[in-house]
Motif scaffolding. Structure first.
Motif, PDB file in Angstrom:
ATOM      1  N   ALA B 491       0.758  -1.174  -0.060  1.00  0.00           N
ATOM      2  CA  ALA B 491      -0.082   0.044  -0.109  1.00  0.00           C
ATOM      3  C   ALA B 491       0.924   0.996  -0.023  1.00  0.00           C
ATOM      4  N   SER B 492       0.671   2.063  -0.680  1.00  0.00           N
ATOM      5  CA  SER B 492       1.347   3.612  -0.960  1.00  0.00           C
ATOM      6  C   SER B 492       0.193   4.570  -0.656  1.00  0.00           C
ATOM      7  N   ASP B 493       0.845   5.511   0.231  1.00  0.00           N
ATOM      8  CA  ASP B 493       0.011   6.670   0.225  1.00  0.00           C
ATOM      9  C   ASP B 493       1.253   7.875   0.206  1.00  0.00           C
ATOM     10  N   ASP B 503      -2.583  13.935  -2.846  1.00  0.00           N
ATOM     11  CA  ASP B 503      -2.558  12.655  -2.264  1.00  0.00           C
ATOM     12  C   ASP B 503      -2.910  11.651  -3.341  1.00  0.00           C
ATOM     13  N   THR B 505      -3.037   7.574  -3.911  1.00  0.00           N
ATOM     14  CA  THR B 505      -3.017   6.106  -3.037  1.00  0.00           C
ATOM     15  C   THR B 505      -2.881   4.963  -3.975  1.00  0.00           C
ATOM     16  N   SER B 506      -2.129   3.848  -3.739  1.00  0.00           N
ATOM     17  CA  SER B 506      -2.451   2.634  -4.624  1.00  0.00           C
ATOM     18  C   SER B 506      -2.172   1.560  -3.754  1.00  0.00           C
ATOM     19  N   GLU B 507      -2.507   0.461  -4.281  1.00  0.00           N
ATOM     20  CA  GLU B 507      -2.485  -0.723  -3.467  1.00  0.00           C
ATOM     21  C   GLU B 507      -1.932  -1.968  -4.578  1.00  0.00           C
ATOM     22  N   GLY B 531      -4.472  -1.709  -7.724  1.00  0.00           N
ATOM     23  CA  GLY B 531      -5.543  -0.663  -7.648  1.00  0.00           C
ATOM     24  C   GLY B 531      -4.990   0.740  -7.330  1.00  0.00           C
ATOM     25  N   TYR B 532      -5.514   1.598  -8.275  1.00  0.00           N
ATOM     26  CA  TYR B 532      -5.003   3.145  -8.162  1.00  0.00           C
ATOM     27  C   TYR B 532      -6.173   3.979  -8.142  1.00  0.00           C
ATOM     28  N   ASP B 533      -5.938   5.219  -7.235  1.00  0.00           N
ATOM     29  CA  ASP B 533      -7.101   6.095  -7.016  1.00  0.00           C
ATOM     30  C   ASP B 533      -7.653   6.928  -8.236  1.00  0.00           C
ATOM     31  N   GLN B 540     -11.046   0.711 -10.781  1.00  0.00           N
ATOM     32  CA  GLN B 540      -9.401   1.162 -10.320  1.00  0.00           C
ATOM     33  C   GLN B 540      -8.656  -0.017 -10.346  1.00  0.00           C
ATOM     34  N   ARG B 591      -5.550  13.793 -13.349  1.00  0.00           N
ATOM     35  CA  ARG B 591      -5.643  12.233 -12.698  1.00  0.00           C
ATOM     36  C   ARG B 591      -7.035  11.686 -12.815  1.00  0.00           C
ATOM     37  N   TYR B 592      -8.013  12.664 -12.845  1.00  0.00           N
ATOM     38  CA  TYR B 592      -9.312  12.351 -12.486  1.00  0.00           C
ATOM     39  C   TYR B 592     -10.198  12.456 -13.763  1.00  0.00           C
TER      40      TYR B 592
END
Lengths: 606, 964
Positions: B491-493, B503, B505-507, B531-533, B540, B591-592
């Motif tokens: 996990a990365s924050d 911010d 985050t990814s997992e 997974g990426y935000d 995701q 990003r979004y």
């Protein structure tokens, strides 16, 4: 013991991991920018989205950015593309159109894509406004009707520019099949009428004063009336198109001549008149002279009608930026000394001789043949110019100012920034001898929209003025053979302008007179380019949209202010350059890049 | 300032004085420190070699991926200020492109296997790979300034097998860095110190005043319709020629002799099986090239870097704990004439200010700087009169891991938890002033000379990055079967300074299962569920699988004891990785892209006598709910071969098929109403190969090793939803990314091409860029429509990113001496001269360079006639839209070879140093980048890697290494 510890650890870690996974990838807190959900979560934001719809939709033909260029449609709006104004400087967007004609690579009077940008913004509002929690149902109903009306407005503009266009009934998602082909002219017309009817049903008759500028019932009724008028005019209302487009003729022509189209226009325009009279709109005619009598206050009344914000004659206006003097639209209409943003950019947009001869004398006589014409044997004394212009009708003096004009006749009397003494710009093509190469300053300069404006730089460009309804009716009644109704409606406008009634009964002659009335009354109001085409006038390529450009040239004494009567020596009329015309230009081209996508069909000739 | 100086002095004392005290008191240590000259057992090392990788390392036997690694001893082969400049020619598949030599900003550009995507192209195709240090991702800037002494190895992970576990982070390759750790053994101490002197690799100085004025007369005459109308009189020209006129060599005024730098480190390591430690202190200092002293009001550009690191590994019962902490301070100081902390503005002035504009000083006392409104920034004045800026970057990186050996459950099972905290902050402190500009005693601008004013210390940016891993591993051998497997949750924050990347985050749930049978057959599968935000919920997560295998042919019975083939291994891998949108600079919320965002529009006015301005909200780009990461499918085949235990060859061939590249869809119809739609529709193919070979042997007491390496890559844009072009040859699609597309130059217009009125004769295509004159560049009318415009453009050559990079070199050791040579070069690349600020003369009041001496000119009465010999278009003082279009005239071959490094070392014989308790003492002298062969350099005096701004450096170094 060790094993138990280990199993416990594994279990704990798995549970721990699993439980935090759900929320970990949520969208982080991004500051600043609103997304769709936020925009429609309160009425303040949502209203801003509605205002954006207006901003995008109503700017067509006024200042929509042209393709391939950051400049705007025009110095003096679309007038530079017609016989109204000179072409401007070589870097002006319309200059190239003027010289080379329209092409499919962006040299037209319109940005095809921006029509759909506006339509998309409108549909987005229509589709989402119900989500706003703190807005009344009435307010939402109005807004839905407004955006449909704005769509109708934009489709109207496309209708007379392109013919049949793709019918977009929602905001597309990227997943949608967006290959919408151009609809036939007939379907496009019906769609616009449907939009209008929906919108009219939902709109209020009036807005509070600080909201004026938004669509009212009457505004959309006017859209409908204008659309039907264009549908009845000969370019579309014809058995054969202006150029053959093979199997796609139904995009540019109805394929038959149907007098009922004029009848439909009459019905729609009469409805506008009825609505107008019920809601306090009327042609400004303070002379009290009544029907068939010249209005003694014509100068003031026409000036007020075209210049005073919110006057009773204007059903809908485009209210331009009043604070930002650098606003590019405003600064190309305002030639006064108050306008300091780009004084010199407005030069070379003089009124052409091609148009100049439309003006009547104040006594109703026709001076057009008595002006100097190119090829005359000798120049005439400048006093000939000053006396002849002095004799012209009030609308000329409301709209135009030229060298040597008596300042007291100015639309802004006593204001040095508005008279030729203090003008600071040359108003005339001049040199010490004939012939000479100077051009661009035409026969006079436009001061329209600034009657008694003083230092007010901002303006309202009328989009629908009640004169239009009368002239629409005059034209339509004449086409269906109802001469008396035609004359009745024509003279409402003609008399108001201080002129004696027209009594001609020959349909062809009357048609020409009505068209001349259109030209004078609606100088620079953005319709002439399309009317000339839709009337399919015979001299379109030799006088109106193409052919020799004629201007006055003056001999001056060489003193410093070339605008003063005392410095003018003589003048004549000269052909200064030529404009390009080709029959394909009856309608605008669809952008080549759209054609390359193989969905849209091009109009013929491009 | 005083505090800082004290710290520097203390550091110097520490290294210089206290250190020798150890000479006499420390016990000599017998170590097996591998020196670079130890080349005798290169082939044999193979069996013991560790190939670093994600989740677990592999060996030469069970590795199935394409990984190239350089270890610490080879990194020391090249001595440069920064770590990235040591990587030339050392890692196959990595293209290294030299940057500037500016202290602290001298990182080279790094590109793994060419350009795989046009989506995130980083810096011209470079710097798109992610960088991991000790298994955790870091900010690239952290890596760029890492001290060499901290690094144990740097690997480049290139194929699906080695990248699959990175999921959406893996498509552009990974740079995998391992830092030095404690080793089991008695305490050791080592000391390194070196000092170097850098000087510009190349400076292209403009013409002197005479040359400038002579050509200016031509240019201005050309602008006056080819009528000779000189601006400079013969008297002025004569003054320039005989040296009495103003002629300032600005470079000479601004630059000092050299950019000295020095670095040193002290390291302690040791430990037993239960506890190991490693402690490092590293200091680095570099001064810039400028001719300015360091004082209260002036500063040369400089970098001081202090690194402190330590790691401890600890074992108890089933637990193994490790802690690894690195801190670094980077103090930079520059003259206060910068843009984004770089002194580029000075170099822009140097490149554009003519020599004759004014003398440096306006008065004999040298108190007043000259300056005019056209040339306001007197380069000497800007250096000395504006004060200075400083900034300090602070890094704190701490990693903690805890491993539980679960042999009690089943043998070979373990669990590992690790956590990384990466933090960085940047603060600035400036002391600034301004200076008045004078001409003839009169000020020419509104600037006044002001006293120096200090700013307060300001925080500029910061980053926090928390990453964690939870790993379940199983590693066991049953007879001939060996299984190494790991499943990992990551996990990365990230919390950073950029407003829209506040911010992230990814997992990642990933795993690798490596199965080896009898050291002959290897099969591996790997996966990542990432997974990426940035994507819509439901969109995701994505799965990335890979499969790979190897066959160690030389372990088969038929080759087992073959005298010729010592090692023959075949490898193949196939799999999928991804690439996120991060870094895509589209609008504010790139990003979004799945969200419909609104931006402020203009105003709409309502109301009558007092209009009301209504703000508007404008829908931005078209939301694409389906947006997701780019996909890369990678194929790799490789071969490792050792012959006669002397020749090592490794070869890899690869193909990378990209799809779903986030692309502005230019094909959507206008009736969408919003043509800014980004979709996963782009496709690219990138393929190539890498070869490395080495031969090592020993003849008598001479041991030597010859190495060579070549990497080749070639990409094609298969689809990029380009706006439909008028002709197929106009298109970028089908070309390599970065291929210059422009007009084809066919020479210069001649006088005979024109009518008397100055228009082109009929039949000659008319350029759409404005009127042309004799001497302007003439172009081919590719579509034959009689007009030269954007429909006549076509591909003009290779991209700037080289398709081929190669290196070769060798080492020789004799007794205590060792000699090391490395050449590196690149080929199949072109450069557009217009991208250099030393190409276009006179425009924007610029100066002129030697290239302009070959300009087309025809003034027979002045004896000027270069019509037949011109090598440059006619000169002009105006922007010439026709000549300065992208066109083949300016596109030049950019192939080059550099001698990157040559080093001579001498290790004092062990017997001698033993008496003073050294185990090793080596002295060396080296030169980096001393010689370059390049046609660009030869013909245009422009360095093939650094075109503008602060130049790249060549260095002469002197150093010492001591082990105890």
């Amino acid at each position: 013991m060790k094993k138990k510890l280990i199993y416990l650890m594994i279990f704990g870690l798995i549970i721990g991991t699993y439980s935090c996974e759900d929320t970990f990838l949520q969208v982080p807190n991004v500051s600043g920018t609103a997304n769709l959900t936020m925009v429609y979560s309160d009425s303040v934001n949502a209203f801003q989205a509605v205002m954006q719809c207006y901003d995008l939709s109503m700017v067509q033909g006024i200042g929509s950015p042209a393709v391939n260029s950051s400049t705007y449609v025009g110095r003096g709006c679309l007038g530079t593309l017609t016989d109204e104004l000179c072409r401007g400087y070589s870097w002006d967007q319309n200059y190239a159109n003027f010289s080379l004609g329209f092409d499919a690579n962006g040299h037209t009077d319109d940005n095809y894509g921006l029509n759909f940008t506006a339509i998309r913004a409108n549909w987005l509002v229509a589709e989402n406004i119900d989500r706003v929690p703190d807005m009344s149902a009435t307010g939402k109903g109005y807004i839905k009707a407004e955006v449909e009306g704005l769509n109708a407005y934009r489709y109207m503009g496309m209708f007379y520019r392109y013919g049949g266009v793709p019918i977009i009934t929602k905001s597309f998602l990227p997943t949608d099949n967006s290959t919408v082909p151009r609809a036939s002219l007939d379907s496009t017309l019906n769609y616009i009428l449907q939009l209008c009817d929906n919108s009219i049903a939902g709109l209020p008759d009036t807005w509070p004063a600080n909201q004026s500028g938004r669509l009212t019932k009457g505004a959309v009724m006017s859209i409908k009336a204008r659309v039907l008028e264009y549908a009845a005019r000969p370019l579309f209302n014809s058995a054969t198109p202006y150029l053959d487009n093979g199997s796609h003729n139904n995009l540019i022509c109805f394929g038959n001549v149907d007098p009922n189209r004029w009848q439909a226009a009459i019905t729609a325009n009469e409805a506008v008149l009825t609505w107008a009279s019920q809601n306090g709109y009327a042609l400004i005619n303070t002379g009290g002279a009544g029907v068939n009598s010249p209005n003694p206050n014509a100068f003031a009344d026409y000036g007020t009608a075209t210049s005073t914000p919110g006057n009773q004659e204007v059903i809908l206006a485009y209210k331009m930026d009043f604070q930002n003097v650098a606003n590019i639209i405003v600064r190309n209409f305002n030639y006064s000394n108050y306008q300091t943003a780009s004084r010199w950019d407005v030069a070379l947009n003089g009124t052409l001789f091609n148009f100049f001869t439309n003006y009547y004398n104040a006594d109703g006589t026709d001076p057009s043949q008595s002006w100097p014409h190119p090829g005359d044997a000798a120049p005439r004394p400048a006093t000939d110019y000053t006396s002849r212009t002095a004799a012209l009708e009030p609308r000329f003096h409301d709209d135009q100012v030229g060298p040597g004009f008596d300042p007291s006749y100015s639309t802004n009397p006593g204001d040095a920034n508005w008279n030729v003494n203090g003008w600071g710009l040359d108003l005339d093509n001049h040199s010490a001898s004939f012939p000479n190469g100077s051009y661009g300053l035409g026969c006079s300069y436009s001061v329209k929209f600034y009657y008694h404006a003083g230092s007010r730089l901002w303006m309202e460009l009328p989009l629908f003025r009640l004169s239009e309804t009368y002239l629409n009716l005059a034209e339509a009644y004449n086409e269906v053979g109802n001469t008396s109704k035609a004359l009745e409606n024509l003279n409402v406008v003609h008399n108001r302008a201080g002129l004696p009634s027209v009594t001609v009964s020959d349909q062809t002659q009357l048609r020409a007179i009505i068209q001349r009335e259109w030209a004078i009354e609606f100088f620079l109001e953005g319709q002439r380019l399309f009317q000339i085409k839709h009337w399919k006038l015979a001299n379109i390529g030799t006088q109106l949209l193409g052919g020799p450009v004629m201007e006055f040239q003056f001999k001056v004494t060489g003193a410093s202010n070339n605008n003063l009567a005392s410095h003018l020596v003589s003048y004549w009329s000269a052909i200064t350059y030529s404009k390009y015309w080709n029959a394909r230009m009856f309608l605008d081209p669809i952008l080549q890049s759209e054609i390359n996508k193989q969905i849209a069909v091009q109009n013929p000739g491009y | 300032m005083i505090k800082r100086n004290i710290f520097i002095i203390t550091s110097c004392i520490f290294i210089g004085l206290i250190f020798p005290a150890f000479f006499s008191c420390l016990m000599a240590q017998q170590t097996d420190f591998i020196t670079k000259s130890d080349s005798s057992d290169v082939s044999l090392l193979k069996q013991g070699i560790t190939i670093p990788g994600s989740l677990f390392n592999t060996s030469q036997v069970n590795n199935t991926g394409a990984v190239s690694t350089v270890s610490s001893q080879d990194l020391y082969n090249t001595n440069t200020p920064g770590i990235t400049n040591t990587l030339y020619g050392t890692l196959s598949g990595l293209t290294v492109n030299q940057g500037t030599g500016e202290p602290g900003s001298d990182q080279a550009n790094l590109g793994i296997r060419g350009i795989g995507t046009y989506g995130n192209v980083g810096n011209g195709g470079y710097n798109t790979s992610l960088i991991y240090v000790d298994g955790f991702q870091v900010d690239p800037n952290y890596f760029y300034n890492m001290p060499q002494s901290e690094i144990e190895s740097i690997s480049v992970l290139k194929d699906a097998a080695s990248l699959v576990t990175f999921g959406m982070n893996g498509a552009n390759g990974v740079i995998w860095v391992i830092t030095k750790k404690g080793v089991v053994g008695k305490p050791q101490m080592s000391f390194n110190f070196m000092s170097g002197i850098g000087s510009p690799e190349n400076i292209n100085k403009p013409l002197n005043s005479y040359g400038y004025a002579t050509l200016y007369n031509q240019a201005i005459s050309n602008d006056h319709g080819n009528v000779w109308s000189p601006y400079y009189s013969p008297t002025q020209l004569q003054a320039y020629q005989n040296g009495t006129g103003t002629n300032v060599d600005w470079y000479k005024q601004v630059l000092g002799n050299s950019s000295p730098y020095s670095k040193g480190n002290l390291k302690f390591t040791g430990g037993d099986v239960n506890t190991q430690y490693n402690i490092l202190f590293d200091y680095f200092n570099q001064q810039g090239l400028y001719n300015v002293g360091n004082s209260a009001s002036t500063s040369n550009e400089q970098l001081n870097k202090y690194s402190l690191g330590g790691n401890i590994a600890f074992k108890w019962n089933i637990f193994e704990a490790k802690i690894d902490i690195n801190t670094r301070l980077e103090d930079r100081q520059t003259p206060n004439y910068t843009s984004n902390f770089s002194t580029t503005p000075i170099w822009n002035n140097l490149a554009s200010y003519p020599n004759n504009i004014y003398p440096v000083y306006d008065d004999v006392l040298h108190q007043n700087y000259s300056g005019t409104t056209t040339y306001p920034n007197n380069p000497v004045g800007s250096l000395n009169g504006l004060g200075w800026q400083s900034n300090e970057t602070r890094y704190l990186v701490s990693n903690f891991s805890l491993k539980e050996n679960l042999d009690a459950v089943t043998k070979g099972l373990y669990l590992n938890e690790s956590f990384s905290y990466f933090s960085n902050s940047l603060s600035t402190y400036n002391k600034t002033a301004t200076y008045a500009r004078y001409i003839n005693g009169q000020t020419t601008t509104t600037d006044k000379t002001t006293p120096i004013v200090a700013s307060s210390l300001a925080a500029n940016s910061q980053e926090d990055w928390k990453q964690s891993n939870l790993t379940l591993g199983y590693d066991n051998q049953f007879g001939k079967n060996h299984l190494t497997s790991v499943v990992n949750y990551y996990a990365s924050d990230f919390r950073g300074e950029y407003s829209n990347y506040i911010d992230q985050t990814s997992e990642n749930i990933s795993g690798r299962f490596n199965y080896t049978y009898d050291n002959r057959y290897v099969g591996e599968i790997g996966f990542s569920y990432f997974g990426y935000d940035a994507y819509a919920p439901g969109n995701q997560w994505d799965l990335y699988p890979a499969i790979s295998g190897a066959w160690i042919v030389s372990n088969e019975s038929f080759l087992k004891n073959n005298p010729v083939v010592s090692l023959l291994k075949l490898r193949a891998s196939y799999g999928k990785t991804g690439e996120n949108l991060t870094g895509l600079g589209i609008y504010n919320n790139g990003r979004y892209l799945y969200q419909q965002y609104y931006g402020g529009g203009g105003s709409f006015y309502t109301g009558n006598s007092t209009p009301v301005s209504n703000s508007t909200l404008n829908p931005l780009y078209l939301a694409n709910t389906k947006i997701g990461p780019e996909t890369s499918v990678k194929y790799n085949v490789g071969l490792d071969l050792t012959l006669l235990k002397k020749i090592d060859v490794s070869m890899d061939a690869f193909m990378d098929k990209r799809s779903g590249i986030v692309t502005l869809d230019n094909a959507i119809p206008a009736d969408y109403g919003n043509n800014i739609l980004y979709s996963n529709i782009g496709r690219m193919t990138n393929k190539g190969f890498e070869v490395t070979a080495s031969y090592s042997d020993k003849v008598g007491e001479v041991s030597y090793k010859v190495t060579g390496m070549a990497s080749y890559n070639q990409n094609t844009i298969d689809y990029m939803a380009e706006t439909p072009t008028a002709f197929p040859y106009n298109a970028q699609t089908g070309q390599a990314y970065g291929t210059p597309i422009g007009l084809v130059a066919t020479g210069f217009y001649q006088t005979t091409d024109f009518n008397p009125n100055g228009t082109l004769k009929s039949g000659i295509a008319v350029p759409a860029f404005g009127p042309v004159q004799p001497g302007d560049i003439r172009y081919k009318d590719l579509n034959g429509d009689g007009k030269i415009d954007q429909t006549d453009v076509t591909a003009l050559g290779k991209p700037l990113f080289p398709e081929l990079t190669y290196s070769f070199g060798g080492k020789v050791a004799y007794k205590g001496f060792d000699l090391n040579v490395l050449f590196q070069g690149s080929g199949d690349a072109t450069v557009n001269l217009l991208s250099s600020n030393q190409t276009i003369p006179f425009v924007n009041n610029g100066t002129a360079y030697a290239n302009a001496l070959g300009a087309w000119a025809y003034y027979p009465e002045q004896g000027i006639d270069t019509r037949a010999t011109a090598t440059f278009p006619r000169l002009t003082t105006l922007g010439n839209a026709n000549n300065y279009q992208t066109n083949s005239f300016w596109i030049k071959n950019n192939d080059f070879i550099r001698l990157r490094n040559v080093e001579l070392g001498y290790s004092i014989p062990a017997e001698l140093i033993k008496k003073v308790n050294f185990s090793k003492l080596r002295l060396f002298v080296s030169a980096t980048n001393p010689i370059t062969w390049s046609s660009l350099l030869k013909n245009y005096n422009i360095d093939p890697e650094s075109y503008n701004g602060y130049p790249a450096l060549k260095c002469i170094n002197l150093g010492i290494t001591a082990n105890f």
